[in-house]
Design an enzyme around this catalytic site. Structure first.
Site, PDB file in Angstrom:
ATOM      1  N   TYR A   1      -1.934  -0.710  10.901  1.00  0.00           N
ATOM      2  CA  TYR A   1      -2.023  -1.367   9.584  1.00  0.00           C
ATOM      3  C   TYR A   1      -0.811  -1.023   8.725  1.00  0.00           C
ATOM      4  O   TYR A   1      -0.106  -1.907   8.227  1.00  0.00           O
ATOM      5  CB  TYR A   1      -3.311  -0.955   8.859  1.00  0.00           C
ATOM      6  CG  TYR A   1      -3.297  -1.266   7.370  1.00  0.00           C
ATOM      7  CD1 TYR A   1      -3.292  -2.591   6.927  1.00  0.00           C
ATOM      8  CD2 TYR A   1      -3.278  -0.243   6.425  1.00  0.00           C
ATOM      9  CE1 TYR A   1      -3.258  -2.880   5.570  1.00  0.00           C
ATOM     10  CE2 TYR A   1      -3.250  -0.534   5.068  1.00  0.00           C
ATOM     11  CZ  TYR A   1      -3.241  -1.849   4.640  1.00  0.00           C
ATOM     12  OH  TYR A   1      -3.202  -2.137   3.302  1.00  0.00           O
TER      13      TYR A   1
ATOM     14  N   THR B   1       0.817  -1.203   0.000  1.00  0.00           N
ATOM     15  CA  THR B   1       0.000   0.000   0.000  1.00  0.00           C
ATOM     16  C   THR B   1       0.857   1.261   0.000  1.00  0.00           C
ATOM     17  O   THR B   1       2.001   1.234   0.477  1.00  0.00           O
ATOM     18  CB  THR B   1      -0.904   0.000   1.261  1.00  0.00           C
ATOM     19  OG1 THR B   1      -1.453   1.293   1.450  1.00  0.00           O
ATOM     20  CG2 THR B   1      -0.117  -0.347   2.522  1.00  0.00           C
ATOM     21  N   ASP B   2       0.289   2.370  -0.475  1.00  0.00           N
ATOM     22  CA  ASP B   2       1.000   3.652  -0.386  1.00  0.00           C
ATOM     23  C   ASP B   2       1.021   4.182   1.046  1.00  0.00           C
ATOM     24  O   ASP B   2       1.751   5.129   1.341  1.00  0.00           O
ATOM     25  CB  ASP B   2       0.372   4.686  -1.338  1.00  0.00           C
ATOM     26  CG  ASP B   2      -1.078   5.039  -0.996  1.00  0.00           C
ATOM     27  OD1 ASP B   2      -1.677   4.383  -0.112  1.00  0.00           O
ATOM     28  OD2 ASP B   2      -1.615   5.976  -1.628  1.00  0.00           O
ATOM     29  N   GLU B   3       0.231   3.570   1.941  1.00  0.00           N
ATOM     30  CA  GLU B   3       0.159   4.091   3.316  1.00  0.00           C
ATOM     31  C   GLU B   3       1.482   3.922   4.057  1.00  0.00           C
ATOM     32  O   GLU B   3       1.708   4.578   5.070  1.00  0.00           O
ATOM     33  CB  GLU B   3      -0.990   3.419   4.075  1.00  0.00           C
ATOM     34  CG  GLU B   3      -2.319   3.670   3.397  1.00  0.00           C
ATOM     35  CD  GLU B   3      -3.525   3.216   4.207  1.00  0.00           C
ATOM     36  OE1 GLU B   3      -3.451   3.189   5.438  1.00  0.00           O
ATOM     37  OE2 GLU B   3      -4.550   2.891   3.581  1.00  0.00           O
TER      38      GLU B   3
ATOM     39  N   LYS C   1       2.294  -3.373   7.271  1.00  0.00           N
ATOM     40  CA  LYS C   1       2.603  -3.521   5.838  1.00  0.00           C
ATOM     41  C   LYS C   1       4.039  -3.072   5.560  1.00  0.00           C
ATOM     42  O   LYS C   1       4.746  -3.689   4.763  1.00  0.00           O
ATOM     43  CB  LYS C   1       1.615  -2.725   4.976  1.00  0.00           C
ATOM     44  CG  LYS C   1       0.185  -3.259   4.964  1.00  0.00           C
ATOM     45  CD  LYS C   1       0.056  -4.668   4.390  1.00  0.00           C
ATOM     46  CE  LYS C   1       0.276  -4.716   2.889  1.00  0.00           C
ATOM     47  NZ  LYS C   1      -0.037  -6.085   2.366  1.00  0.00           N
TER      48      LYS C   1
HETATM   49  N1  LIG Z   1      -7.842  -2.112  -0.425  1.00  0.00           N
HETATM   50  C1  LIG Z   1      -6.948  -1.219  -0.818  1.00  0.00           C
HETATM   51  O1  LIG Z   1      -7.317  -0.086  -1.140  1.00  0.00           O
HETATM   52  C2  LIG Z   1      -5.484  -1.584  -0.897  1.00  0.00           C
HETATM   53  C3  LIG Z   1      -4.610  -0.676  -1.480  1.00  0.00           C
HETATM   54  C4  LIG Z   1      -3.267  -1.038  -1.616  1.00  0.00           C
HETATM   55  C5  LIG Z   1      -2.833  -2.278  -1.172  1.00  0.00           C
HETATM   56  N2  LIG Z   1      -3.703  -3.138  -0.588  1.00  0.00           N
HETATM   57  C6  LIG Z   1      -3.187  -4.458  -0.181  1.00  0.00           C
HETATM   58  O2  LIG Z   1      -3.745  -5.403  -1.074  1.00  0.00           O
HETATM   59  C7  LIG Z   1      -3.971  -6.641  -0.413  1.00  0.00           C
HETATM   60  C8  LIG Z   1      -5.417  -7.058  -0.560  1.00  0.00           C
HETATM   61  O3  LIG Z   1      -6.253  -6.028  -0.015  1.00  0.00           O
HETATM   62  P1  LIG Z   1      -7.839  -6.205  -0.003  1.00  0.00           P
HETATM   63  O4  LIG Z   1      -8.414  -4.846   0.106  1.00  0.00           O
HETATM   64  O5  LIG Z   1      -8.250  -7.081  -1.119  1.00  0.00           O
HETATM   65  O6  LIG Z   1      -8.023  -6.968   1.385  1.00  0.00           O
HETATM   66  P2  LIG Z   1      -9.288  -7.777   1.927  1.00  0.00           P
HETATM   67  O7  LIG Z   1      -9.315  -7.514   3.398  1.00  0.00           O
HETATM   68  O8  LIG Z   1     -10.490  -7.514   1.097  1.00  0.00           O
HETATM   69  O9  LIG Z   1      -8.891  -9.313   1.669  1.00  0.00           O
HETATM   70  C9  LIG Z   1      -7.886  -9.961   2.382  1.00  0.00           C
HETATM   71  C10 LIG Z   1      -7.970 -11.450   2.065  1.00  0.00           C
HETATM   72  O10 LIG Z   1      -6.889 -12.100   2.752  1.00  0.00           O
HETATM   73  C11 LIG Z   1      -7.399 -13.243   3.401  1.00  0.00           C
HETATM   74  N3  LIG Z   1      -6.582 -13.500   4.597  1.00  0.00           N
HETATM   75  C12 LIG Z   1      -6.484 -12.711   5.704  1.00  0.00           C
HETATM   76  N4  LIG Z   1      -5.660 -13.300   6.586  1.00  0.00           N
HETATM   77  C13 LIG Z   1      -5.219 -14.456   6.029  1.00  0.00           C
HETATM   78  C14 LIG Z   1      -4.345 -15.485   6.452  1.00  0.00           C
HETATM   79  N5  LIG Z   1      -3.762 -15.446   7.659  1.00  0.00           N
HETATM   80  N6  LIG Z   1      -4.100 -16.514   5.622  1.00  0.00           N
HETATM   81  C15 LIG Z   1      -4.694 -16.562   4.397  1.00  0.00           C
HETATM   82  N7  LIG Z   1      -5.555 -15.629   3.953  1.00  0.00           N
HETATM   83  C16 LIG Z   1      -5.818 -14.587   4.764  1.00  0.00           C
HETATM   84  C17 LIG Z   1      -8.840 -12.900   3.761  1.00  0.00           C
HETATM   85  O11 LIG Z   1      -9.626 -14.057   3.966  1.00  0.00           O
HETATM   86  C18 LIG Z   1      -9.265 -12.101   2.527  1.00  0.00           C
HETATM   87  O12 LIG Z   1      -9.755 -12.968   1.519  1.00  0.00           O
HETATM   88  C19 LIG Z   1      -3.544  -6.421   1.036  1.00  0.00           C
HETATM   89  O13 LIG Z   1      -2.234  -6.918   1.187  1.00  0.00           O
HETATM   90  C20 LIG Z   1      -3.573  -4.925   1.214  1.00  0.00           C
HETATM   91  O14 LIG Z   1      -2.648  -4.499   2.185  1.00  0.00           O
HETATM   92  C21 LIG Z   1      -5.010  -2.818  -0.444  1.00  0.00           C
END
Ligand SMILES: NC(=O)c1ccc[n+]([C@@H]2O[C@H](COP(=O)([O-])OP(=O)(O)OC[C@H]3O[C@@H](n4cnc5c(N)ncnc54)[C@H](O)[C@@H]3O)[C@@H](O)[C@H]2O)c1
Length: 352
Positions: free
Chosen positions: A158, A133-135, A162
């Site tokens: 969070y 993430t950019d955070e 990350k």
């Molecule tokens: N949502 C955003 O805007 C955003 C932006 C940049 C980066 N990200 C990164 O992208 C990735 C996905 O984000 P998202 O928004 O789809 O998240 P989300 O919370 O929608 O999904 C997370 C998934 O990971 C699974 N999970 C959690 N803990 C687990 C474990 N211990 N073992 C196996 N699976 C597990 C969950 O069941 C879920 O399906 C993350 O790494 C997040 O940090 C998100």
């Protein structure tokens, strides 16, 4: 290619999996614990393909990860599994350290053991792609953009977890030679977004006639990227990115939170007018700010554009219209979440 996607039942992971099944010939194995945020219903469009597989498992469970990798023999591991919601990290940071830091460590160790056993072209072409993430870069003032060389300065549990995982990935690349890739992306939005996050929360609460909570004065700025554009960026990076490199991914769409909420209200006013004829914006209420709320995030995505030819395909206005339409047409998907998992209540106030 065979691509193992951790967190493939989440918001971004499922968008990536749906894209890979619909638009490529790649084989996909989803490895996901199915936490509160993991939904098989988000994978339903991909699940009938014979190029799709699913394993329920925890990334902190080294033996489960080892077995999944050994069986599937991936050429790419796209690591998205994480605890992802800042407000939940304020209420319960332990789970974030466990999944995001320890889980990423386990993934790296298992990927390293597998990669070391590969030979020739298989070894040369293997990639471990960490999605971040950019955070991690902290909070900007009114000007400036995050680049790939911006120093890390995470502020929430969070983003700190990350950032820690990013450092582990980088270390496994430098120290052990594991061919790692990393992407740091801005705020995503779009279909299948869990209702704890701002955009789906506002759409759903508006439709349910409830107050629309805006943190603080609503002036915090985020850069917004349509989730399918992120999935396309991830594919470009693991197919063509240079190992050892980091790529920032952004939407060129900076908006204040209050303007995001107003845009949703205006869209709903046109598409599903309130029965009383009043504007949805009347439901907006300003609530206590998130503790440690970062002021502004903004991304310079020049590197991924110049090296890999990736750019966002949608404007924010197009993406919001499409997202609002999706939530209007797919109330079964989100109503099931409201019934069983999360009722859109406030999280992360950190009282006491
Ligand atoms: N949502 C955003 O805007 C955003 C932006 C940049 C980066 N990200 C990164 O992208 C990735 C996905 O984000 P998202 O928004 O789809 O998240 P989300 O919370 O929608 O999904 C997370 C998934 O990971 C699974 N999970 C959690 N803990 C687990 C474990 N211990 N073992 C196996 N699976 C597990 C969950 O069941 C879920 O399906 C993350 O790494 C997040 O940090 C998100």
């Amino acid at each position: 290619m065979r691509i193992l996607v951790t967190g493939g039942a989440g918001f971004i992971g499922s968008a990536l999996v749906r894209r890979l099944i619909e638009h490529t010939e790649h084989e996909v194995l989803v490895f996901d614990k199915l936490t509160y945020a993991g939904l098989l219903s988000s994978l339903e469009p991909a699940s009938k393909s014979n190029r799709y597989g699913f394993v329920q498992g925890d990334i902190c469970d080294a033996e489960a990860v080892r077995a999944a990798i050994a069986d599937f023999r991936p050429q790419v591991i796209a690591h998205l599994a994480a605890e992802s919601h800042v407000d939940r990290s304020i209420d319960g940071p332990g789970e974030f350290v466990q999944t995001n830091v320890v889980g990423t460590f386990v993934m790296l160790q298992q990927a390293l053991g597998y990669w070391r056993g590969l030979e020739g072209e298989d070894k040369a072409s293997f990639r471990f792609h960490h999605i971040s993430t950019d955070e991690v870069f902290g909070s900007l003032g009114e000007t400036g953009l995050f680049t790939e060389t911006t120093p890390y300065d995470p502020r929430s549990p969070y983003s700190a977890s990350k950032a820690a995982s990013d450092h582990l990935v980088s270390a496994w690349g430098h120290t052990y030679g594991l061919p790692v890739l990393m992407t740091n992306c801005s705020n995503n939005y779009g279909p299948y977004h869990f209702p704890e996050k701002l955009i789906p929360l506002i759409i759903i609460r508006a439709l349910n006639g409830e107050p629309l909570p805006v943190y603080g004065d609503g002036s915090n700025v985020r850069d917004w990227l349509f989730v399918d554009d992120h999935a396309r960026a991830l594919q470009a990076v693991f197919e063509r990115g240079r190992p050892g490199q980091t790529y920032n991914v952004g939407g060129n769409a900076e908006r204040r939170n209050i303007d995001v909420v107003r845009a949703i209200c205006a869209s709903l006013d046109r598409k599903r007018p309130r029965a009383d004829g009043k504007p949805y914006a009347d439901q907006i209420t300003f609530v206590t700010d998130r503790p440690g709320h970062d002021a502004r995030y903004a991304i310079d995505a020049t590197k991924i554009r110049d090296e890999l030819g990736w750019e966002p395909s949608k404007t924010f206005e197009q993406g919001i219209e499409e997202t609002v339409d999706w939530y209007l047409n797919n109330s079964d998907w989100w109503q099931a979440i409201l019934d069983k998992r999360y009722k859109t209540e406030r999280l992360g106030v950190a009282n006491g």
